[in-house]
Design a protein around this motif. Structure first.
Motif, PDB file in Angstrom:
ATOM      1  N   GLN A 126     -93.848 -57.638  34.822  1.00  0.00           N
ATOM      2  CA  GLN A 126     -95.201 -57.810  34.290  1.00  0.00           C
ATOM      3  C   GLN A 126     -95.438 -56.936  33.054  1.00  0.00           C
ATOM      4  OE1 GLN A 126     -98.380 -57.860  37.371  1.00  0.00           O
ATOM      5  NE2 GLN A 126     -96.719 -57.724  38.866  1.00  0.00           N
ATOM      6  N   ILE A 127     -94.589 -55.929  32.876  1.00  0.00           N
ATOM      7  CA  ILE A 127     -94.661 -55.076  31.698  1.00  0.00           C
ATOM      8  C   ILE A 127     -93.794 -55.635  30.574  1.00  0.00           C
ATOM      9  CG2 ILE A 127     -94.348 -52.728  30.817  1.00  0.00           C
ATOM     10  CD1 ILE A 127     -96.495 -52.984  32.980  1.00  0.00           C
ATOM     11  N   GLY A 128     -92.595 -56.080  30.926  1.00  0.00           N
ATOM     12  CA  GLY A 128     -91.682 -56.620  29.924  1.00  0.00           C
ATOM     13  C   GLY A 128     -90.462 -57.216  30.586  1.00  0.00           C
ATOM     14  N   ALA A 129     -89.841 -58.192  29.910  1.00  0.00           N
ATOM     15  CA  ALA A 129     -88.725 -58.925  30.509  1.00  0.00           C
ATOM     16  C   ALA A 129     -87.512 -58.049  30.783  1.00  0.00           C
ATOM     17  CB  ALA A 129     -88.326 -60.090  29.589  1.00  0.00           C
ATOM     18  N   ASP A 130     -87.323 -56.961  29.996  1.00  0.00           N
ATOM     19  CA  ASP A 130     -86.164 -56.083  30.182  1.00  0.00           C
ATOM     20  C   ASP A 130     -86.372 -55.049  31.282  1.00  0.00           C
ATOM     21  OD1 ASP A 130     -84.686 -57.298  28.235  1.00  0.00           O
ATOM     22  OD2 ASP A 130     -84.975 -55.748  26.719  1.00  0.00           O
ATOM     23  N   VAL A 131     -87.617 -54.801  31.679  1.00  0.00           N
ATOM     24  CA  VAL A 131     -87.899 -53.697  32.596  1.00  0.00           C
ATOM     25  C   VAL A 131     -87.138 -53.826  33.921  1.00  0.00           C
ATOM     26  CG1 VAL A 131     -89.713 -52.436  33.837  1.00  0.00           C
ATOM     27  CG2 VAL A 131     -90.133 -53.257  31.513  1.00  0.00           C
ATOM     28  N   PRO A 132     -87.051 -55.018  34.540  1.00  0.00           N
ATOM     29  CA  PRO A 132     -86.316 -55.105  35.806  1.00  0.00           C
ATOM     30  C   PRO A 132     -84.872 -54.620  35.715  1.00  0.00           C
ATOM     31  CG  PRO A 132     -87.642 -57.067  35.514  1.00  0.00           C
ATOM     32  CD  PRO A 132     -87.730 -56.297  34.226  1.00  0.00           C
ATOM     33  N   PHE A 133     -84.206 -54.830  34.573  1.00  0.00           N
ATOM     34  CA  PHE A 133     -82.821 -54.362  34.432  1.00  0.00           C
ATOM     35  C   PHE A 133     -82.714 -52.863  34.634  1.00  0.00           C
ATOM     36  CE2 PHE A 133     -80.002 -52.104  31.492  1.00  0.00           C
ATOM     37  CZ  PHE A 133     -78.781 -52.400  32.066  1.00  0.00           C
ATOM     38  N   PHE A 134     -83.642 -52.116  34.053  1.00  0.00           N
ATOM     39  CA  PHE A 134     -83.537 -50.656  34.075  1.00  0.00           C
ATOM     40  C   PHE A 134     -83.757 -50.083  35.468  1.00  0.00           C
ATOM     41  CE2 PHE A 134     -84.442 -51.610  29.635  1.00  0.00           C
ATOM     42  CZ  PHE A 134     -83.466 -50.863  29.004  1.00  0.00           C
ATOM     43  N   ILE A 135     -84.400 -50.840  36.345  1.00  0.00           N
ATOM     44  CA  ILE A 135     -84.552 -50.393  37.738  1.00  0.00           C
ATOM     45  C   ILE A 135     -83.260 -50.774  38.461  1.00  0.00           C
ATOM     46  CG2 ILE A 135     -85.902 -50.619  39.860  1.00  0.00           C
ATOM     47  CD1 ILE A 135     -88.279 -51.410  38.039  1.00  0.00           C
ATOM     48  N   GLY A 136     -82.302 -49.927  38.337  1.00  0.00           N
ATOM     49  CA  GLY A 136     -80.949 -50.199  38.824  1.00  0.00           C
ATOM     50  C   GLY A 136     -79.955 -49.900  37.727  1.00  0.00           C
ATOM     51  N   GLY A 137     -80.040 -50.657  36.641  1.00  0.00           N
ATOM     52  CA  GLY A 137     -79.196 -50.408  35.480  1.00  0.00           C
ATOM     53  C   GLY A 137     -77.720 -50.636  35.751  1.00  0.00           C
ATOM     54  N   GLY A 138     -76.869 -49.983  34.985  1.00  0.00           N
ATOM     55  CA  GLY A 138     -75.433 -50.175  35.092  1.00  0.00           C
ATOM     56  C   GLY A 138     -74.983 -51.335  34.224  1.00  0.00           C
ATOM     57  N   SER A 139     -74.192 -52.226  34.795  1.00  0.00           N
ATOM     58  CA  SER A 139     -73.671 -53.396  34.079  1.00  0.00           C
ATOM     59  C   SER A 139     -74.207 -54.650  34.756  1.00  0.00           C
ATOM     60  CB  SER A 139     -72.142 -53.424  34.118  1.00  0.00           C
ATOM     61  OG  SER A 139     -71.595 -52.178  33.707  1.00  0.00           O
ATOM     62  N   MET A 140     -74.932 -55.476  34.012  1.00  0.00           N
ATOM     63  CA  MET A 140     -75.541 -56.661  34.599  1.00  0.00           C
ATOM     64  C   MET A 140     -75.547 -57.834  33.627  1.00  0.00           C
ATOM     65  SD  MET A 140     -78.811 -55.448  36.865  1.00  0.00           S
ATOM     66  CE  MET A 140     -78.673 -54.132  38.084  1.00  0.00           C
ATOM     67  N   ARG A 141     -75.486 -59.021  34.217  1.00  0.00           N
ATOM     68  CA  ARG A 141     -75.742 -60.240  33.464  1.00  0.00           C
ATOM     69  C   ARG A 141     -77.199 -60.606  33.700  1.00  0.00           C
ATOM     70  NH1 ARG A 141     -71.839 -65.594  33.439  1.00  0.00           N
ATOM     71  NH2 ARG A 141     -72.866 -66.700  31.709  1.00  0.00           N
ATOM     72  N   ALA A 142     -77.927 -60.863  32.625  1.00  0.00           N
ATOM     73  CA  ALA A 142     -79.359 -61.153  32.722  1.00  0.00           C
ATOM     74  C   ALA A 142     -79.620 -62.538  32.145  1.00  0.00           C
ATOM     75  CB  ALA A 142     -80.158 -60.107  31.959  1.00  0.00           C
ATOM     76  N   ARG A 143     -80.264 -63.381  32.956  1.00  0.00           N
ATOM     77  CA  ARG A 143     -80.579 -64.739  32.495  1.00  0.00           C
ATOM     78  C   ARG A 143     -82.077 -64.991  32.634  1.00  0.00           C
ATOM     79  NH1 ARG A 143     -74.977 -67.546  34.769  1.00  0.00           N
ATOM     80  NH2 ARG A 143     -75.084 -65.876  36.306  1.00  0.00           N
ATOM     81  N   GLY A 144     -82.493 -66.216  32.313  1.00  0.00           N
ATOM     82  CA  GLY A 144     -83.920 -66.517  32.257  1.00  0.00           C
ATOM     83  C   GLY A 144     -84.487 -65.864  31.008  1.00  0.00           C
ATOM     84  N   ILE A 145     -85.569 -65.103  31.174  1.00  0.00           N
ATOM     85  CA  ILE A 145     -86.080 -64.311  30.057  1.00  0.00           C
ATOM     86  C   ILE A 145     -85.531 -62.885  30.121  1.00  0.00           C
ATOM     87  CG2 ILE A 145     -88.190 -65.669  29.781  1.00  0.00           C
ATOM     88  CD1 ILE A 145     -89.698 -63.432  31.286  1.00  0.00           C
ATOM     89  N   GLY A 146     -84.612 -62.669  31.065  1.00  0.00           N
ATOM     90  CA  GLY A 146     -83.997 -61.364  31.258  1.00  0.00           C
ATOM     91  C   GLY A 146     -84.196 -60.813  32.646  1.00  0.00           C
ATOM     92  N   GLU A 147     -84.978 -61.554  33.473  1.00  0.00           N
ATOM     93  CA  GLU A 147     -85.343 -61.044  34.801  1.00  0.00           C
ATOM     94  C   GLU A 147     -84.389 -61.496  35.904  1.00  0.00           C
ATOM     95  OE1 GLU A 147     -86.984 -65.158  35.200  1.00  0.00           O
ATOM     96  OE2 GLU A 147     -86.318 -63.784  33.633  1.00  0.00           O
TER      97      GLU A 147
END
Length: 284
Positions: free
Chosen positions: A126-147
């Motif tokens: 709800q803050i930004g599309a990249d924010v969910p990645f940082f809760i965990g972080g590391g190496s990830m593949r992100a699809r959709g708008i990034g969520e």
């Protein structure tokens, strides 16, 4: 409570199209790196944000994250938050999103709210599309708008050099420039995932790319200049991260990275060495 909010690199960024809601459909490889902001957070009776290096207005991601946390959980208290900024703005390194994620993470601990990773990510998007990645972080593949996140393996122990010119690039401007042109970048995210998992750096170099690089370099020509200088100074690979304007270069030998660092640090306002890290947030 003090936490590190790590920056990220886009090790690949492919733009698949535009959704009905106007957002871009993405396929990205995201990697947490050792560059980080530091947030000091303590409980208070109001939300108060301070940062010596930037203006903290109502749209600041940390302020928005804190207010969303308290409103969602019905908590009437607040927090005093001091931000030590080391991640530059308009760089493509995700500093604002990382700070927001760290705020949610820290408040969850301080107020013993008991939210799990999934619930924190639901708040974060709800803050930004990249924010969910940082809760965990590391190496990830992100699809959709990034969520839409999928953990991946990164066995490539890259040595990075991060170089950013004075001028930044806003994400909205970069996507607008991209939409006005033709897609020309050939990016194979599947092959890049496989290469990282196998530790095959050369296969990764061949497969990776950033669909926004051409558009952002047109907005900020210094991006193209830095990319050329990286290759001339011994980088095995160089690419812009996110919507820019920061470029990251990969070096096989530490001595060559150091040589390039000594050159760049005299020419550009931001030049840092960095390596991969396995988390997005760390308690100090």
């Amino acid at each position: 409570m003090r936490v590190k909010a790590y920056a990220k690199l886009n090790l690949a960024l492919d733009i698949l199209g535009v959704r009905q809601d106007g957002m871009h459909e993405l396929d990205m490889l995201m990697q947490s790196i050792s560059l980080a902001d530091v947030l000091s957070i303590k409980c208070s009776d109001r939300v108060a944000i301070r940062c010596d290096s930037m203006t903290v207005d109502a749209n600041n991601t940390v302020r928005r994250a804190a207010k969303l946390f308290f409103q969602t959980l019905g908590i009437r208290d607040g927090a005093e938050i001091v931000i030590e900024k080391y991640i530059p703005a308009q760089a493509g390194l995700g500093g604002g999103s990382s700070d927001a994620a760290a705020t949610l993470f820290a408040l969850n601990h301080l107020y013993e709210a008991g939210l799990d990773v999934g619930q924190l990510r639901e708040l974060g998007v709800q803050i930004g599309a990249d924010v969910p990645f940082f809760i965990g972080g590391g190496s990830m593949r992100a699809r959709g708008i990034g969520e839409e996140l999928q953990k991946i393996s990164n066995q490539c122990k890259f040595r990075y050099l991060l170089v950013k010119p004075q001028k930044g690039v806003s994400t909205a401007t970069a996507y607008g420039k991209f939409d006005a042109g033709e897609k020309q970048e050939l990016i194979d995210v599947d092959a890049a995932v496989q290469a990282l998992g196998q530790g095959d750096r050369h296969a990764y170099f061949k497969a990776a790319g950033n669909g926004l690089q051409r558009a952002s370099a047109a907005i900020c020509p210094a991006v193209g200049t830095i990319l050329t200088k990286c290759k001339d100074r011994g980088a095995d690979f160089a690419m812009m991260t996110g919507s820019g304007s920061c470029v990251f270069a990969v070096f096989e030998e530490e001595s060559i990275r150091e040589y390039a660092y000594q050159k760049f640090v005299k020419e550009y306002p931001f030049c840092k060495r960095a390596e991969n890290v396995d988390v997005g947030i760390e308690i100090l």
